[in-house]
Enzyme design. Structure first.
Site, short mmCIF file in Angstrom:
data_model
loop_
_atom_site.label_atom_id
_atom_site.label_comp_id
_atom_site.label_asym_id
_atom_site.label_seq_id
_atom_site.Cartn_x
_atom_site.Cartn_y
_atom_site.Cartn_z
N TYR A 58 -15.66 30.01 -13.01
CA TYR A 58 -15.58 30.44 -14.82
C TYR A 58 -16.94 30.09 -15.13
O TYR A 58 -18.22 29.72 -15.16
CB TYR A 58 -14.92 28.43 -15.13
CG TYR A 58 -13.59 28.04 -14.11
CD1 TYR A 58 -12.56 29.14 -13.83
CD2 TYR A 58 -13.40 27.05 -14.28
CE1 TYR A 58 -11.76 28.98 -13.52
CE2 TYR A 58 -12.36 26.52 -13.90
CZ TYR A 58 -11.32 27.53 -13.49
OH TYR A 58 -10.33 27.27 -12.87
N GLN A 176 -4.10 22.35 -5.51
CA GLN A 176 -3.53 23.34 -5.94
C GLN A 176 -2.82 24.23 -7.67
O GLN A 176 -3.62 25.56 -6.38
CB GLN A 176 -5.07 22.95 -7.59
CG GLN A 176 -5.67 23.63 -9.12
CD GLN A 176 -6.50 23.43 -10.02
OE1 GLN A 176 -6.75 24.85 -10.28
NE2 GLN A 176 -6.99 22.67 -9.78
N TYR A 204 -1.89 24.05 -12.48
CA TYR A 204 -2.99 24.78 -13.31
C TYR A 204 -2.07 25.68 -13.87
O TYR A 204 -0.14 26.03 -14.15
CB TYR A 204 -4.18 25.35 -12.09
CG TYR A 204 -3.91 26.72 -11.76
CD1 TYR A 204 -3.44 27.65 -12.22
CD2 TYR A 204 -3.65 26.82 -11.01
CE1 TYR A 204 -3.10 28.98 -11.47
CE2 TYR A 204 -3.62 28.47 -10.06
CZ TYR A 204 -3.27 28.92 -10.41
OH TYR A 204 -2.78 30.69 -9.55
N PHE A 205 -2.65 26.23 -15.37
CA PHE A 205 -1.51 26.73 -16.16
C PHE A 205 -0.45 25.68 -17.04
O PHE A 205 0.16 26.40 -17.12
CB PHE A 205 -2.00 28.14 -16.12
CG PHE A 205 -2.32 28.85 -15.57
CD1 PHE A 205 -3.40 28.99 -16.34
CD2 PHE A 205 -1.54 30.25 -14.87
CE1 PHE A 205 -4.22 30.25 -15.67
CE2 PHE A 205 -2.66 31.18 -14.82
CZ PHE A 205 -3.97 31.44 -15.04
N LYS A 215 2.59 27.00 -30.32
CA LYS A 215 1.79 27.44 -31.78
C LYS A 215 1.76 29.23 -32.01
O LYS A 215 1.04 29.48 -32.82
CB LYS A 215 0.11 26.65 -31.99
CG LYS A 215 -0.53 26.71 -30.95
CD LYS A 215 -1.86 26.71 -31.32
CE LYS A 215 -3.00 27.61 -30.61
NZ LYS A 215 -3.83 27.18 -30.44
P1 NAP Z 1 -3.19 26.43 -20.12
O1 NAP Z 1 -3.98 25.07 -19.50
O2 NAP Z 1 -1.87 26.65 -20.20
O3 NAP Z 1 -3.24 26.84 -21.43
C1 NAP Z 1 -4.77 25.90 -22.10
C2 NAP Z 1 -4.24 26.84 -24.17
O4 NAP Z 1 -3.63 26.27 -24.09
C3 NAP Z 1 -6.11 26.72 -24.40
O5 NAP Z 1 -7.09 27.28 -24.34
C4 NAP Z 1 -5.63 26.53 -26.22
O6 NAP Z 1 -5.65 28.14 -25.83
C5 NAP Z 1 -4.04 25.84 -25.81
N1 NAP Z 1 -3.71 24.47 -25.98
C6 NAP Z 1 -4.70 23.93 -25.29
N2 NAP Z 1 -4.36 22.56 -26.02
C7 NAP Z 1 -3.68 22.37 -27.06
C8 NAP Z 1 -3.00 21.57 -27.91
N3 NAP Z 1 -3.57 20.73 -28.13
N4 NAP Z 1 -2.49 23.16 -29.35
C9 NAP Z 1 -2.40 23.98 -28.99
N5 NAP Z 1 -3.24 25.18 -28.53
C10 NAP Z 1 -3.44 24.08 -27.40
O7 NAP Z 1 -4.71 27.38 -18.96
P2 NAP Z 1 -5.57 27.29 -18.50
O8 NAP Z 1 -6.83 26.30 -19.36
O9 NAP Z 1 -6.36 28.94 -18.62
O10 NAP Z 1 -5.60 26.45 -17.18
C11 NAP Z 1 -5.83 24.76 -16.97
C12 NAP Z 1 -6.88 25.09 -16.12
O11 NAP Z 1 -6.57 24.99 -15.28
C13 NAP Z 1 -7.95 25.89 -16.35
O12 NAP Z 1 -9.37 25.40 -17.49
C14 NAP Z 1 -8.68 25.73 -14.57
O13 NAP Z 1 -9.39 24.21 -15.12
C15 NAP Z 1 -7.41 25.31 -14.24
N6 NAP Z 1 -7.34 27.19 -13.90
C16 NAP Z 1 -6.87 26.64 -12.01
C17 NAP Z 1 -7.01 28.14 -11.46
C18 NAP Z 1 -6.97 27.99 -9.91
O14 NAP Z 1 -7.03 29.37 -9.46
N7 NAP Z 1 -6.96 26.93 -9.35
C19 NAP Z 1 -6.34 28.96 -11.84
C20 NAP Z 1 -6.14 28.68 -13.76
C21 NAP Z 1 -6.43 28.30 -14.49
P3 NAP Z 1 -5.91 29.18 -27.49
O15 NAP Z 1 -6.88 27.77 -28.83
O16 NAP Z 1 -6.59 30.53 -27.38
O17 NAP Z 1 -4.10 28.61 -28.17
#
Ligand code: NAP
Length: 309
Positions: A58, A176, A204-205, A215
């Site tokens: 990241y 994870q 994740y995601f 939204k």
């Molecule tokens: P996610 O959690 O599915 O989506 C996050 C997005 O949702 C935010 O950036 C924001 O985007 C929106 N959001 C978050 N809270 C909200 C709320 N309360 N109301 C409205 N919109 C909201 O995706 P992610 O951040 O990519 O994944 C989560 C975490 O998983 C990452 O930060 C990372 O630490 C980890 N991860 C790990 C791997 C791996 O390979 N191990 C891969 C991917 C991710 P907007 O504001 O743009 O709408």
């Protein structure tokens, strides 16, 4: 907020953690403001959040540096459960994955420096490579655990078979993997083994990159890495939005936010102790922390399950 114990790690965590790929993750999201990134981490920490998920990739170290800076400024290292990941290695201008014991040890030492700390609570092998036997890779992390550099061992993005091999000696504490209401293969492939072995599963995601937070509408477009995600394009996007609309109805009936309903649904699953929604603004972190207060009854849980089955 009531804390929970994270599988066999023994860590006491607020089940609502924070994913930080949008904190300094300039290689993933264009035009990120680092000040906002630090502020959202700080806001979480000051409001009861104690589980932070980051990774070398990241921002190629930048997310770890920013998280480390905030912890230093807040003087709260020992109150935090800090998870990071490594395996990416730059070779001839491109990233490959390397799980060789020597390389993983190097990754941990570099993460410790960037995070300005002398221990990492949870270190994950971020992705498998094709060469290293998985029990050898995890064996290297066990040595680091014995040396006190890390406190728990994780693997990420491993297949079910690779997870079993990694856990030959029973050393894997946390897995994870991608998991959300729109992407549920892990229920079949990973959950049964994780439950049997008492391995905590961190999805994740959780918002499927935002859509499940409720939204977006059919006119929403993406300029970052999400523009290549099939579930956010064309017909599939429209179908998914229809499912999210059904979710919104349940949220409205219960008087809660759609995003909270989704996080609470994950926490109702056996191998999941903590979720790590990402955020781009402090308000999103504060909003997500409220999800910890929501409990779903069985009827509600199954109604959501059916929409996305
Ligand atoms: P996610 O959690 O599915 O989506 C996050 C997005 O949702 C935010 O950036 C924001 O985007 C929106 N959001 C978050 N809270 C909200 C709320 N309360 N109301 C409205 N919109 C909201 O995706 P992610 O951040 O990519 O994944 C989560 C975490 O998983 C990452 O930060 C990372 O630490 C980890 N991860 C790990 C791997 C791996 O390979 N191990 C891969 C991917 C991710 P907007 O504001 O743009 O709408």
């Amino acid at each position: 907020m009531q804390k929970t114990v994270m599988g066999k790690t023994g860590f006491e965590v607020n089940p609502i953690g924070l994913g930080t790929n949008a904190v300094g993750g300039h290689n993933l999201y264009p035009n990120l403001d680092e000040k906002v990134g630090k502020e959202l981490v700080r806001t979480g920490m000051q409001n009861g959040l104690n589980f932070i998920d980051t990774a070398f990739i990241y921002g190629e170290g930048r997310s770890e540096e920013l998280v480390g800076e905030v912890m230093k400024e807040e003087n709260n290292r020992h109150d935090m459960i800090l998870a990071t990941k490594g395996s990416h290695k730059m070779v001839d201008g491109e990233y490959i994955h390397d799980n060789h014991p020597d390389y993983l040890k190097q990754c941990v030492d570099n993460s410790l420096k960037r995070l300005q700390t002398d221990y990492i609570d949870l270190f994950y092998i971020h992705y498998p490579d094709n060469e290293t036997p998985k029990y050898e890779a995890v064996g290297a992390l066990k040595e680091l655990k014995d040396a006190g550099k890390i406190r728990a061992i994780g693997v990420s993005n491993f297949s079910a078979e690779q997870l079993r091999e990694a856990n030959t000696d029973g050393y894997v504490d946390v897995y994870q993997g991608e998991y959300n209401l729109l992407s549920r293969d892990a229920e079949r492939d990973i959950f049964p083994y994780a439950i049997e072995q008492h391995i905590s599963f961190v999805p994740y995601f959780p918002f499927a990159s935002g859509i499940l937070a409720g939204k977006y509408d059919k006119d929403t477009t993406f300029t970052d890495f999400r523009k290549n995600m099939p579930h956010l394009q064309g017909e599939q996007f429209i179908k998914n939005l229809e499912k999210v609309d059904q979710l919104k109805q349940i949220a409205d009936q219960k008087g809660v936010e759609t995003a909270h309903l989704v996080l609470a649904w994950y926490l109702g699953q056996k191998p999941i102790d903590v979720v790590i929604p990402g955020a781009k603004k402090p308000e999103q972190v504060l909003a997500n922390l409220k999800a910890g207060e929501i409990k779903l009854n069985e009827k509600e849980w199954h109604a959501i399950d059916r929409i996305f089955k």
